[in-house]
Scaffold this motif. Structure first.
Motif, PDB file in Angstrom:
ATOM      1  N   TYR A 277      -8.707 -12.061  18.114  1.00 33.29           N
ATOM      2  CA  TYR A 277      -9.770 -11.537  17.252  1.00 33.29           C
ATOM      3  C   TYR A 277      -9.910 -10.027  17.456  1.00 33.29           C
ATOM      4  N   PRO A 278      -8.896  -9.261  17.072  1.00 29.61           N
ATOM      5  CA  PRO A 278      -8.947  -7.806  17.329  1.00 29.61           C
ATOM      6  C   PRO A 278     -10.096  -7.120  16.620  1.00 29.61           C
ATOM      7  N   GLU A 279     -10.519  -7.649  15.450  1.00 29.81           N
ATOM      8  CA  GLU A 279     -11.633  -7.022  14.736  1.00 29.81           C
ATOM      9  C   GLU A 279     -12.944  -7.226  15.496  1.00 29.81           C
ATOM     10  N   VAL A 280     -13.114  -8.383  16.135  1.00 28.51           N
ATOM     11  CA  VAL A 280     -14.313  -8.640  16.941  1.00 28.51           C
ATOM     12  C   VAL A 280     -14.323  -7.723  18.165  1.00 28.51           C
TER      13      VAL A 280
ATOM     14  N   ILE B 122     -10.256   3.726  19.415  1.00 28.26           N
ATOM     15  CA  ILE B 122     -10.522   2.297  19.226  1.00 28.26           C
ATOM     16  C   ILE B 122     -10.189   1.892  17.792  1.00 28.26           C
ATOM     17  N   VAL B 123     -10.576   2.730  16.838  1.00 27.21           N
ATOM     18  CA  VAL B 123     -10.290   2.440  15.430  1.00 27.21           C
ATOM     19  C   VAL B 123      -8.794   2.493  15.162  1.00 27.21           C
ATOM     20  N   ARG B 124      -8.115   3.490  15.709  1.00 29.79           N
ATOM     21  CA  ARG B 124      -6.673   3.587  15.504  1.00 29.79           C
ATOM     22  C   ARG B 124      -5.956   2.358  16.040  1.00 29.79           C
ATOM     23  N   ASP B 125      -6.320   1.921  17.234  1.00 29.24           N
ATOM     24  CA  ASP B 125      -5.675   0.750  17.824  1.00 29.24           C
ATOM     25  C   ASP B 125      -5.951  -0.505  16.995  1.00 29.24           C
ATOM     26  N   ALA B 126      -7.177  -0.636  16.499  1.00 31.92           N
ATOM     27  CA  ALA B 126      -7.510  -1.798  15.679  1.00 31.92           C
ATOM     28  C   ALA B 126      -6.667  -1.823  14.410  1.00 31.92           C
TER      29      ALA B 126
ATOM     30  N   PHE C  44      -0.923  -7.052   8.484  1.00 31.35           N
ATOM     31  CA  PHE C  44      -1.008  -7.460   9.871  1.00 31.35           C
ATOM     32  C   PHE C  44       0.328  -7.225  10.542  1.00 31.35           C
ATOM     33  N   GLY C  45       0.290  -6.794  11.786  1.00 31.37           N
ATOM     34  CA  GLY C  45       1.512  -6.569  12.540  1.00 31.37           C
ATOM     35  C   GLY C  45       2.141  -7.877  12.977  1.00 31.37           C
ATOM     36  N   SER C  46       3.364  -7.780  13.496  1.00 30.22           N
ATOM     37  CA  SER C  46       4.103  -8.982  13.866  1.00 30.22           C
ATOM     38  C   SER C  46       3.417  -9.746  14.990  1.00 30.22           C
TER      39      SER C  46
ATOM     40  N   HIS D  66      -3.238  -3.007  14.921  1.00 28.98           N
ATOM     41  CA  HIS D  66      -3.157  -4.451  15.137  1.00 28.98           C
ATOM     42  C   HIS D  66      -3.598  -5.237  13.901  1.00 28.98           C
ATOM     43  N   GLY D  67      -3.551  -4.591  12.750  1.00 25.82           N
ATOM     44  CA  GLY D  67      -3.753  -5.306  11.506  1.00 25.82           C
ATOM     45  C   GLY D  67      -5.174  -5.434  11.029  1.00 25.82           C
ATOM     46  N   VAL D  68      -6.106  -4.755  11.651  1.00 25.44           N
ATOM     47  CA  VAL D  68      -7.503  -4.854  11.240  1.00 25.44           C
ATOM     48  C   VAL D  68      -7.776  -3.856  10.120  1.00 25.44           C
ATOM     49  N   GLU D  69      -8.382  -4.316   9.058  1.00 27.28           N
ATOM     50  CA  GLU D  69      -8.829  -3.399   8.006  1.00 27.28           C
ATOM     51  C   GLU D  69     -10.154  -2.788   8.433  1.00 27.28           C
ATOM     52  N   VAL D  70     -10.184  -1.478   8.499  1.00 31.16           N
ATOM     53  CA  VAL D  70     -11.393  -0.752   8.892  1.00 31.16           C
ATOM     54  C   VAL D  70     -11.940  -0.058   7.658  1.00 31.16           C
ATOM     55  N   ARG D  71     -13.182  -0.330   7.338  1.00 28.81           N
ATOM     56  CA  ARG D  71     -13.819   0.214   6.145  1.00 28.81           C
ATOM     57  C   ARG D  71     -14.817   1.314   6.538  1.00 28.81           C
ATOM     58  N   PRO D  72     -14.995   2.319   5.692  1.00 28.50           N
ATOM     59  CA  PRO D  72     -15.811   3.480   6.070  1.00 28.50           C
ATOM     60  C   PRO D  72     -17.304   3.195   6.032  1.00 28.50           C
TER      61      PRO D  72
END
Length: 454
Positions: A89-92, A111-115, A155-157, A118-124
Motif C-alpha cells: 500500500y505505497p499510497e497509504v 516522499i512524493v517522488r518515491d511514491a 504502476f511499476g513492475s 512506485h506507481g502512486v498517482e499523486v494529485r495536487p
C-alpha cells in the motif's frame, strides 16, 4: 523497574532513573551508581545480600545486552511492518508520512517522488478536493484492452507483482496532497474552506464569499496553484483575486453576490473588461510554475528542475543518476543534482556523505576530508551540485567518490524563462561583471532546502 520498586523500595522516579541508566549501557552509563542503594533496599526488605547482589548483576547484564536486544527486536518489527505497508500500500505509506511532517530523514518532495516511482498517482492541492491533511481518493481503472484507462501513472513492475496486472484494471487509490503543504496557510483557514465547500467552488469569488477567508489566505491558495479545478492557473487566479475586497460579513455570506462586472462595463462579445484583461495575460512558462511550486509547496508535480537543464548538462558530458547502474565500475564521470541530504557522522572520520537528486533518481556521493577542505563552499553551500569522481558499485549499492565539486546553483535561477520544450536562446551578458550572490536572496530564485545531519 518493578523489581526495584517492590524488592528494593525504590520510588517510581528512582526506578525510572535506573531504567534510563540501563539505556546508556555499561561502557558509558552510570547504572553502577544504583548498586549500593538497590542491594541495601533488598536487604532491608528481608532478602539475603547474595540474592540481592545477583539480582542487580542480572539487571546490569540486561542493560549491556538485553536492553539493546529488545530495542533491536522492536525496531525490526517496525521496519518489517513499514516495509510491508510500503510494498502493498505505497499510497497509504506516503500519505501517512506526509501527514506526519516535519519528521525523519526525507522532505515531502522526496516522499512524493518515491511514491510516484512506485506507481502512486499523486494529485495536487486543490480548493475543491483537498482537506488539511493529505487524503486518498478512490478511482477505477478500466482494463487496457478496452482502450480506455483511468488517469494515473503506470504502476511499476514491483507493484504489479503484488497488486495485480494493470491490464486487469480495477480499483485504485490516488494520493491527494493536503493544504498542510502550503507554506503559511493556517489549519483554521482550511477548516473554514472545507466547511463551506458543499458542492464545490466554481470560481475564486464564490470561495471568497462563502468561506470568509481573507485576502492573504486566498492569495496563498492561488500561489500554490490550487484553483485548477475552477479553470484558473496561479497567475489568472491571482488576477481574479485582485478584483475582490474583504470577505462579506457572515450575515450576508449566503446572499446572492452582486454581478462581478458591476461598475466595470463590458467589452466585445459581452465579456467584462476584467475577463478580457485576464484573457490577455501571458501564459506562465512551465519553468516559472516549477519555481513557484517550490516557493509555495516545497515540491512540484509538474517537472523536475533538472529536466529543464538536461540538454545542456548532457552536452557537457554529465550522466544521470539512472545511468550509474549500468556504467563500468571505477569509471571517472560527472553528475549533477539537487542536494537533498548532507551527513557527517562522528564515526566517519570527517567523511561527508551527500545525496543528490535529478529527474531520474538519486545518487550518493562520498566526499573525503581533503576534498571537502578543497571544495568546502560548493560541498556545504550548493543547491545544485556537480560532482566529478569515480564510480563504485557493489550489487545495488552505488556511490560516486568525489575528487571535484562545483556549485551550479546559478543555473537554477534561469528556470523561470524555460518552457521545457526547446533549448533556450543565449542569455544576454551584462556590460559589467555581476557579483556572485547566494541563492535565495532574490524573490525570483528557486529555493530547494536540503537536510543536513551530523
Amino acid at each position: 523497574m518493578k523489581i526495584a520498586i517492590v524488592g528494593a523500595g525504590f520510588a517510581p522516579e528512582e526506578a525510572d532513573r535506573l531504567r534510563r541508566a540501563m539505556a546508556t549501557f555499561k561502557h558509558n552509563g552510570d547504572i553502577h551508581l544504583f548498586r549500593d542503594k538497590f542491594v541495601a533496599g533488598m536487604v532491608t526488605n528481608g532478602y539475603e545480600r547474595d540474592f540481592a547482589t545477583r539480582c542487580f548483576s542480572q539487571i546490569e547484564g540486561f542493560g549491556t545486552y538485553g536492553f539493546p536486544e529488545s530495542h533491536a527486536a522492536s525496531f525490526a518489527l517496525l521496519v518489517y511492518v513499514s516495509a510491508w505497508i510500503k510494498c502493498f500500500y505505497p499510497e497509504v505509506f506516503a500519505c501517512a508520512l506526509l501527514n506526519s511532517q516535519p519528521m525523519g530523514f526525507y522532505a515531502s518532495a522526496q516522499i512524493v517522488r518515491d511514491a510516484r516511482e512506485h506507481g502512486v498517482e499523486v494529485r495536487p492541492v486543490d480548493v475543491n478536493h483537498s482537506f488539511w491533511d493529505c487524503t486518498l481518493e478512490r478511482f477505477i481503472v478500466t482494463p487496457v484492452k478496452t482502450g480506455v484507462q483511468g488517469h494515473r501513472l503506470g504502476f511499476g513492475s514491483l507493484d504489479s507483482r503484488f497488486r495485480g496486472n494493470d491490464d486487469e484494471g480495477g480499483e485504485r487509490w490516488a494520493l491527494r496532497l493536503g493544504m498542510r503543504q502550503i507554506k503559511g496557510f493556517a489549519e483554521t483557514d482550511a477548516e473554514r474552506l472545507v466547511a463551506a465547500r458543499e458542492g464545490g467552488y466554481p470560481d475564486p469569488r464564490e470561495l471568497w464569499r462563502r468561506s470568509g477567508l481573507g485576502r492573504a489566505a486566498l492569495e496563498r491558495l492561488a500561489e500554490a496553484d490550487a484553483f485548477r479545478s475552477t479553470g484558473l492557473d496561479r497567475r489568472r487566479a491571482l488576477w481574479a483575486l485582485k478584483a475582490l475586497g474583504e470577505p462579506p460579513l457572515p450575515l450576508f455570506a449566503r446572499q446572492e453576490p452582486s454581478p462581478p462586472n458591476r461598475g466595470r462595463g463590458r467589452g466585445e462579445g459581452g465579456l467584462s473588461t476584467e475577463a478580457q484583461a485576464m484573457a490577455l495575460l501571458p501564459e506562465m512558462p512551465l519553468g516559472e510554475h516549477v519555481v513557484e511550486d517550490y516557493a509555495s509547496l516545497s515540491l512540484t508535480l509538474k517537472r523536475h528542475p533538472l529536466a529543464f537543464l538536461r540538454r545542456e548538462l548532457a552536452s557537457e558530458g554529465l550522466v544521470t543518476a539512472a545511468d550509474l547502474a549500468d556504467l563500468p565500475v571505477d569509471r571517472r564521470l560527472a553528475i549533477a543534482g539537487v542536494v537533498l541530504i548532507r551527513q557527517r557522522p562522528g564515526s566517519a572520520n570527517g567523511v561527508v556523505f551527500i545525496t543528490i537528486e535529478d529527474e531520474t533518481g538519486i545518487a550518493n556521493l562520498i566526499v573525503w576530508p581533503q576534498i571537502l577542505e578543497r571544495f568546502r563552499r560548493a560541498a556545504l553551500g550548493a543547491t545544485l551540485l556537480r560532482c566529478t569522481g569515480k564510480l563504485q558499485r557493489e550489487e545495488s549499492v552505488i556511490h560516486v567518490v568525489a575528487d571535484r565539486l562545483d556549485d551550479l546553483t546559478p543555473r537554477l535561477n534561469t528556470l523561470r524563462e524555460r518552457t521545457g520544450e526547446a533549448e533556450p536562446g543565449p542569455l544576454r551578458k551584462p556590460p559589467f561583471a555581476l557579483p556572485e550572490r547566494m541563492p535565495g536572496y532574490d524573490v525570483r530564485d528557486i529555493v530547494i532546502t536540503s537536510r543536513n545531519f551530523r
